[in-house]
Design a protein around this motif. Structure first.
Motif, PDB file in Angstrom:
ATOM      1  N   MET A  54      93.795  71.290   8.904  1.00 56.36           N
ATOM      2  CA  MET A  54      93.610  69.985   9.543  1.00 56.36           C
ATOM      3  C   MET A  54      94.121  68.855   8.637  1.00 56.36           C
ATOM      4  SD  MET A  54      89.875  70.552  11.243  1.00 56.36           S
ATOM      5  CE  MET A  54      89.061  71.241   9.835  1.00 56.36           C
ATOM      6  N   TYR A  55      93.866  68.977   7.348  1.00 52.92           N
ATOM      7  CA  TYR A  55      94.233  67.891   6.435  1.00 52.92           C
ATOM      8  C   TYR A  55      95.746  67.864   6.147  1.00 52.92           C
ATOM      9  CZ  TYR A  55      89.303  67.005   5.511  1.00 52.92           C
ATOM     10  OH  TYR A  55      87.981  66.671   5.650  1.00 52.92           O
ATOM     11  N   ARG A  56      96.341  69.037   5.991  1.00 55.90           N
ATOM     12  CA  ARG A  56      97.749  69.068   5.592  1.00 55.90           C
ATOM     13  C   ARG A  56      98.667  68.390   6.624  1.00 55.90           C
ATOM     14  NH1 ARG A  56     100.384  72.283   1.705  1.00 55.90           N
ATOM     15  NH2 ARG A  56      98.716  73.815   1.600  1.00 55.90           N
ATOM     16  N   LEU A  95     101.170  65.329   5.894  1.00 52.40           N
ATOM     17  CA  LEU A  95     102.609  65.516   6.107  1.00 52.40           C
ATOM     18  C   LEU A  95     103.165  64.500   7.105  1.00 52.40           C
ATOM     19  CD1 LEU A  95     102.927  69.420   6.112  1.00 52.40           C
ATOM     20  CD2 LEU A  95     103.673  67.809   4.352  1.00 52.40           C
ATOM     21  N   PHE A  96     102.324  64.062   8.025  1.00 50.93           N
ATOM     22  CA  PHE A  96     102.764  63.014   8.960  1.00 50.93           C
ATOM     23  C   PHE A  96     103.104  61.742   8.173  1.00 50.93           C
ATOM     24  CE2 PHE A  96     101.394  59.213  11.358  1.00 50.93           C
ATOM     25  CZ  PHE A  96     102.381  59.206  12.333  1.00 50.93           C
ATOM     26  N   LEU A 126      95.287  57.100   3.698  1.00 51.87           N
ATOM     27  CA  LEU A 126      96.747  57.233   3.582  1.00 51.87           C
ATOM     28  C   LEU A 126      97.439  56.017   4.196  1.00 51.87           C
ATOM     29  CD1 LEU A 126      97.093  60.997   4.584  1.00 51.87           C
ATOM     30  CD2 LEU A 126      97.730  60.030   2.374  1.00 51.87           C
ATOM     31  N   ALA A 127      96.911  55.552   5.312  1.00 60.01           N
ATOM     32  CA  ALA A 127      97.525  54.395   5.985  1.00 60.01           C
ATOM     33  C   ALA A 127      97.406  53.150   5.113  1.00 60.01           C
ATOM     34  CB  ALA A 127      96.849  54.171   7.339  1.00 60.01           C
ATOM     35  N   ARG A 128      96.224  52.950   4.529  1.00 60.17           N
ATOM     36  CA  ARG A 128      96.026  51.781   3.659  1.00 60.17           C
ATOM     37  C   ARG A 128      97.001  51.831   2.482  1.00 60.17           C
ATOM     38  NH1 ARG A 128      89.539  51.543   3.122  1.00 60.17           N
ATOM     39  NH2 ARG A 128      89.111  50.564   5.113  1.00 60.17           N
ATOM     40  N   ARG A 129      97.111  53.001   1.937  1.00 62.09           N
ATOM     41  CA  ARG A 129      97.937  53.165   0.740  1.00 62.09           C
ATOM     42  C   ARG A 129      99.405  52.888   1.019  1.00 62.09           C
ATOM     43  NH1 ARG A 129      97.061  57.943  -3.556  1.00 62.09           N
ATOM     44  NH2 ARG A 129      98.893  57.460  -4.761  1.00 62.09           N
ATOM     45  N   ASP A 130      99.880  53.332   2.196  1.00 68.46           N
ATOM     46  CA  ASP A 130     101.304  53.172   2.522  1.00 68.46           C
ATOM     47  C   ASP A 130     101.569  51.936   3.375  1.00 68.46           C
ATOM     48  OD1 ASP A 130     101.670  55.445   1.132  1.00 68.46           O
ATOM     49  OD2 ASP A 130     102.334  56.691   2.805  1.00 68.46           O
ATOM     50  N   LEU A 161      90.703  60.514   5.761  1.00 68.56           N
ATOM     51  CA  LEU A 161      91.942  60.731   5.006  1.00 68.56           C
ATOM     52  C   LEU A 161      93.068  59.879   5.604  1.00 68.56           C
ATOM     53  CD1 LEU A 161      93.704  62.269   2.902  1.00 68.56           C
ATOM     54  CD2 LEU A 161      94.157  63.950   4.694  1.00 68.56           C
ATOM     55  N   ALA A 162      93.183  59.887   6.930  1.00 67.53           N
ATOM     56  CA  ALA A 162      94.250  59.114   7.584  1.00 67.53           C
ATOM     57  C   ALA A 162      94.093  57.619   7.273  1.00 67.53           C
ATOM     58  CB  ALA A 162      94.209  59.355   9.095  1.00 67.53           C
TER      59      ALA A 162
END
Ligand code: SF4
Ligand code: SF4
Length: 387
Positions: free
Chosen positions: A371-373, A377-378, A179-183, A175-176
């Motif tokens: 764990m995911y939330r 949120l970070f 999210l990192a790729r996306r942002d 997931l991280a």
């Protein structure tokens, strides 16, 4: 970059609970009413649209999915009865299953009969395993670690935690990464220089301190609770008590273990009820039992929009937590009764077996959101700050 379209996404999401989402006509009422939707985070409407056009990767790697606390206000205002709140919950279940490569989470969410069999089988396995290795029962005082040897519990617990940590790290890491790729977040944007470190620190504080532990938006903004809803069963309160109770019990276990390891007391030594670690465990256990009991009652009686739909995974997590807490208190009471009661040993065996099952299922049940939330949120906290 090309996006892959999943023509089965809506059908798949319906298996996770989003039964009415096809009725959405993208009017935007839900986004307007949602107390947590910022100008640049147009959920839930935008996420429903992603599902309708089959963009799986965009949906599961959306940090906004995890900013929703499931208050149900959007569902109450939807003119199409598309139940956007349940869509958000279902999409989170779907995301957890997407990142769980063992497919256990998916089975628990979508195949209740098989999931129930797995849950019963795992509990029975642990109970029979510990029963097979049981030792003597003292009749003068409750010598629990003579009955189930401490080293057996310790070794099984460590082995389970390693397995659980591997599955959890894999899922959360994926997931991280998404999210990192996306942002466009890179290691250097996180750690390269003082400004980057300060930004990362603020995002961490937002995710872990303000939101995960402080429950700020849950408490202040997500005004899900009807003003006449009594304080003692408001969602943020019972959620906070459950979370803090769980963390308190975890801390008490670690401290107790540390005291054994460093020789402050012998393993399994009886301590008075006012002993600080025991007191921490007792208060935390009471908080946990209060929160979990209310979650069970609210879900069972469907008291409010939030509690209309429950999956096996939701029940499994709550029931395992509740039984672990209850048996813990019964053992605590049994420790003070003399002579030792045979039932105290068997309650201990059930307690250990259920606690092991609880640990085993952590990455695959409702607990996985813990764990995911924070990870999502970070990234949400990072995006809120100037680069
Ligand atoms: S879920 Fe309902 S309120 Fe939200 S955009 Fe769709 S139709 Fe409108
Ligand atoms: S359930 Fe509440 S927080 Fe979640 S999208 Fe709907 S209104 Fe917003």
């Amino acid at each position: 970059m090309t996006a892959t379209v999943n023509l089965n996404l809506i059908t798949d999401l319906q298996k996770f609970g989003a039964a009415e989402v096809n009725a959405c006509v993208s009017c935007g009422n839900c986004t307007a009413i949602c107390p947590l939707a910022d100008n640049d985070a147009m959920f839930p409407r935008k996420l429903i649209r992603l599902a309708q056009v089959g963009l799986t990767d965009e949906l599961v790697s959306s940090k906004e999915l995890w900013t929703c606390y499931g208050c149900g206000m959007c569902t109450a205002r939807c003119p199409q009865e598309a139940d956007p709140a349940e869509f958000m919950g279902s999409a989170r279940r779907y995301a957890i299953s997407h990142y769980d490569k063992s497919r256990i989470a998916r089975t628990l969410y979508t195949r209740p009969a098989i999931g129930t069999a797995i849950a019963i089988g795992a509990g029975a396995f642990f109970a029979l395993f510990f029963a097979a290795l049981r030792g003597e029962q003292s009749h003068t005082s409750l010598a629990l670690f003579d009955f189930i040897p401490y080293h057996v519990i310790h070794n099984v617990g460590i082995a389970l935690m390693v397995v659980v940590a591997l599955f959890s790290l894999l899922g959360v890491g994926l997931l991280a990464r998404d999210l990192a790729r996306r942002d466009g977040v890179t290691w250097s944007s996180l750690l390269g220089g003082r400004a980057a470190l300060a930004r990362t620190g603020k995002a961490l504080w937002y995710a872990l301190g303000i939101e995960a532990l402080g429950q700020k938006r849950y408490r202040d903004d997500c005004a899900d609770d009807d003003p006449i809803e009594p304080l003692y069963r408001r969602r943020w309160l019972i959620h906070s008590l459950t979370l803090w109770g769980f963390l308190g019990l975890f801390a008490a276990t670690i401290i107790d273990y540390g005291m054994d390891v460093f020789g402050f007391k012998a393993t399994g030594t009886m301590v008075p009820i006012w002993y600080p670690v025991r007191l921490l465990g007792t208060v935390s256990g009471l908080a946990l039992m209060y929160g979990v009991s209310w979650f069970i009652v609210l879900r069972w009686r469907k008291l409010g929009q939030t509690w209309q739909h429950s999956k096996l995974s939701d029940w499994l997590f709550l029931v395992l937590l509740w039984v672990t807490g209850l048996t813990g208190f019964i053992i605590e009471a049994a420790l003070y009764i003399e002579p030792a009661q045979p039932w105290g040993y068997w309650v201990f065996l059930v307690h250990v077996a259920i606690a092991m099952e609880l640990v085993l299922f952590l990455p695959f049940t409702k607990f996985a959101h813990a764990m995911y939330r924070p990870v999502a949120l970070f990234f949400y906290g990072l995006a809120k700050q100037p680069a």
